[in-house]
Scaffold this active site. Structure first.
Site, short mmCIF file in Angstrom:
data_model
loop_
_atom_site.label_atom_id
_atom_site.label_comp_id
_atom_site.label_asym_id
_atom_site.label_seq_id
_atom_site.Cartn_x
_atom_site.Cartn_y
_atom_site.Cartn_z
N LYS A 211 -8.01 10.05 15.83
CA LYS A 211 -8.52 11.04 14.88
C LYS A 211 -9.60 11.88 15.55
O LYS A 211 -10.25 11.44 16.49
CB LYS A 211 -9.16 10.32 13.68
CG LYS A 211 -8.17 9.70 12.71
CD LYS A 211 -8.90 9.08 11.53
CE LYS A 211 -7.93 8.46 10.54
NZ LYS A 211 -7.05 9.44 9.89
N ARG B 212 0.99 2.57 5.90
CA ARG B 212 2.33 2.22 5.45
C ARG B 212 2.92 1.10 6.31
O ARG B 212 3.77 0.33 5.85
CB ARG B 212 3.22 3.47 5.45
CG ARG B 212 3.38 4.12 6.79
CD ARG B 212 3.85 5.57 6.70
NE ARG B 212 2.75 6.50 6.40
CZ ARG B 212 2.90 7.82 6.26
NH1 ARG B 212 4.09 8.38 6.38
NH2 ARG B 212 1.86 8.58 5.99
#
Ligand code: BES
Ligand code: MN
Ligand code: ZN
Length: 495
Positions: A278, A352
Site C-alpha cells: 500500500k 477475502r
C-alpha cells in the site's frame, strides 16, 4: 460506571445533577415538569427567555439551590414527531458529552419517559439505548500515554423509569452490556499492531473463556490449518513473522438441537498490502483491519454477559499481511480448503483470502445462518461513505432481518447486489478464479468472491470498511457494528 435503575421521582433523589429533556414544542415530559415545579417554574422561564431552546442536542446546565440536587442539565429533545431512535441517541450523546467531564459525581438521567415516535419506541428500548450510550460515551483509551489521565468526577448514574421490574431492568442491562461490548471492540481495534498480533487476539479469546464459563474456545495454529487445507488463509500470513490463528468461540445457551448462528470476523491485525504494498499515507489505519474480528469479540462478550437462549459460534481468521521473502507473490495460485483454486493477482485483496477458508470451515457447525464482518474494501467507503455498512446476502429474508436490526440499533446497513452478472469479473486464465475483479464495483466483486464459498447455508456479508473506525482528529475504533449484531442475535431468542 456504577449505573442503577430507580422508579423514584427524580426530584426526591439526592444527586449532583439531574438530566431532563425539553422538546422544542409541545408538552414537557413528566420528569421535566416535576423538576420545573420543584424549582418554582424556573425552567419554564428559561424556556420563555430562549435559554432553553429544545433544539435537538442543545444543552443548558442550570445550577440550583435548596434542592436534593445541585444542578439541572436540560437537553434539547427536538420535535416529538421526529423522535426517532437515532435522534433519541443524539440527545443522549449530547447529555453524556456534558456529564463526562463535568463536576457532578452522581447524575440522574430521567430521559426514559420521553416519547419516541415510532413502533420500536418503548420504554424498554429507550432504557437499552440509555445504557448503551452511557458506556459508549464514557469510553477512553489511555493505556499507552505515559501520563495518567485525570480521574473523572462522574462515578454514579441513576436512571429513572416507570418501574424497576424485570423487563425494564434487563433492557437497561442489555444496553449497558452492548456498550461494554462496543468498548471491548474499541480496545481491540485501538491496540497498536505491534501488540495486537494474531496470537494476541487468540489470547483475548482465551481470556474471554476464562472470564465467562459459558464461552468455550479453540485456537487452531498454522500446522492445524495446513492439515485442513486452509492454503488461501495461510497465503496471507506467509510473509509475516507472526503466525496466523483461527480462533473459535462457542456459546451454547439454546437447546442442543438448535442450529447455531455463526459470526465470522476478518482479523488482519495489520494490512501492509503484502507484495502489492500500500502507499504510505495513512497506512497506520490498517491496524483496524481486524475490525470485523473485534466486533465479533464485542458481540460474544455481550452474549456471555446476558446469556440469551440461542447458540452462537464465532470464528476469527487472524493473520498479518506483510511482505518478505516468504510472502505470496502476485501470480501465485493456491488451493483453498473448499478445493477451488485461486490466482492471487493482488496480495492486498487479502481479506477475502482469509475469509473464504474460514467460511468453508464453519460448515462443520451446521449453521442456521452465517454472518461475516470485514473491513473488506476501500470501494465500500466510496459507495456508502461512513454512515452505512455494506450488506450482501444470498438470502432475502436474512438481509431483511439484518436491515431491520440495523435500523432499530441505529447501526445501519445498506444492501448491495451480488448478481451473477458481476461474477465474470473474477474469471482467471489459469485458476478457478482470481482474487480481484478490477475497479468497477469493487465491493460487489469482493462479496461475489466470498459467495463462491457460502453456497451451502444462509449467509450475509457486512463490509464495515467505512464504519468500523473514525479517521482524522477523533481517530479511533467506533465499536460498530456491535449494536447491530446484538440486536440481530437477540431477535432469535424464543424463535
Ligand atoms: N483492508 C483493505 C480495505 C480497506 C481499505 C478498508 C481502506 C478500509 C480502508 C483491504 O484489504 C484492501 O486492501 N482492499 C483492496 C482491494 C483491492 C486490491 C481489490 C482495496 O480496497 O483497495
Ligand atoms: Mn488489503
Ligand atoms: Zn485488508
Amino acid at each position: 460506571m456504577n449505573v442503577t435503575l430507580s422508579s423514584k421521582s427524580p426530584v426526591s433523589i439526592k444527586a449532583d445533577c439531574l438530566v431532563v429533556a425539553a422538546p422544542d414544542k409541545g408538552q414537557w415530559p413528566e420528569s421535566t415538569r416535576q423538576v420545573d415545579e420543584a424549582l418554582g417554574g424556573l425552567l419554564g422561564e428559561l424556556h420563555k427567555a430562549g435559554d432553553i431552546s429544545g433544539k435537538l442536542g442543545a444543552t443548558l446546565l442550570v445550577p440550583v439551590r435548596d434542592q436534593a440536587w445541585q444542578r439541572v442539565l436540560v437537553v434539547g429533545a427536538g420535535a416529538d414527531s421526529d423522535r426517532t431512535p437515532a435522534n433519541f441517541r443524539k440527545l443522549l450523546v449530547a447529555a453524556l458529552g456534558q456529564l463526562k467531564d463535568g463536576a457532578a459525581k452522581h447524575a440522574v438521567i430521567t430521559l426514559s419517559d420521553l416519547a419516541t415516535s415510532n413502533v420500536e419506541g418503548t420504554e424498554a428500548n429507550r432504557l437499552s439505548m440509555i445504557g448503551r450510550v452511557i458506556e459508549d460515551q464514557l469510553y477512553r483509551f489511555t493505556g499507552y500515554k505515559s501520563e495518567k489521565a485525570p480521574e473523572r468526577k462522574l462515578n454514579k448514574i441513576t436512571v429513572t423509569a416507570s418501574s424497576t421490574g424485570k423487563d425494564l431492568k434487563s433492557a437497561l442491562e442489555l444496553g449497558l452490556a452492548t456498550g461494554r461490548g462496543m468498548n471491548l471492540t474499541k480496545d481491540l481495534g485501538n491496540t497498536p499492531p505491534n501488540v495486537c498480533h494474531p496470537s494476541w487476539l487468540a489470547e483475548q479469546a482465551e481470556k474471554m473463556a476464562k472470564d465467562h464459563d459459558v464461552i468455550k474456545t479453540e485456537i487452531l495454529d498454522e500446522k492445524q490449518m495446513k492439515k485442513l487445507g486452509m492454503n488461501t488463509l495461510l497465503s496471507v500470513s506467509a510473509g509475516s513473522a507472526q503466525p496466523a490463528r483461527l480462533i473459535v468461540m462457542e456459546y451454547r445457551g439454546g437447546k442442543s438441537k438448535d442450529r447455531p448462528h455463526v459470526l465470522v470476523g476478518k482479523g488482519i491485525t495489520f494490512d501492509t498490502g503484502g507484495i502489492s504494498l500500500k502507499p504510505g499515507e495513512g497506512m497506520d489505519e490498517m491496524k483496524y483491519d481486524m475490525g470485523g474480528a473485534a466486533a465479533v469479540f464485542g458481540a460474544m462478550q455481550v452474549v456471555a454477559e446476558t446469556k440469551p437462549a440461542i447458540n452462537v459460534v464465532a470464528v476469527v481468521a487472524a493473520a498479518e499481511n506483510m511482505p518478505d521473502g516468504q510472502a505470496t507473490r502476485p501470480g501465485d495460485i493456491v488451493t483453498s480448503m473448499s478445493g477451488q483454486t485461486v490466482e492471487i493477482l493482488n496480495t492486498d485483496a487479502e481479506g477475502r483470502l482469509v475469509l473464504c477458508d474460514a467460511l468453508t470451515y464453519v460448515k462443520k457447525f451446521d449453521p442456521a445462518t452465517v454472518v461475516d464482518l470485514a473491513t473488506l474494501t476501500g470501494a465500500c467507503i466510496i459507495a456508502l461513505g461512513h454512515h452505512a455498512t455494506g450488506l450482501f446476502s444470498n438470502d432475502d429474508a436474512l438481509a431483511e432481518q439484518i436491515t431491520a436490526a440495523g435500523e432499530r440499533a441505529c447501526d445501519r446497513v445498506w444492501r448491495l447486489p451480488i448478481w451473477d452478472d458481476y461474477q465474470s469479473q473474477l474469471d482467471s486464465n489459469f485458476a478457478d478464479m482470481q482474487n480481484i475483479g478490477g475497479r468497477p464495483a469493487g465491493s460487489i466483486t469482493a462479496a461475489c468472491f466470498l459467495s463462491r464459498f457460502t453456497k451451502d447455508y444462509r449467509w450475509a456479508h457486512l463490509d464495515i470498511a467505512g464504519t468500523a473506525w473514525h479517521s482524522g482528529k477523533a481517530k479511533g475504533s467506533s465499536g460498530r457494528p456491535v449494536p447491530l449484531l446484538v440486536d440481530y442475535l437477540m431477535s432469535h431468542v424464543g424463535q
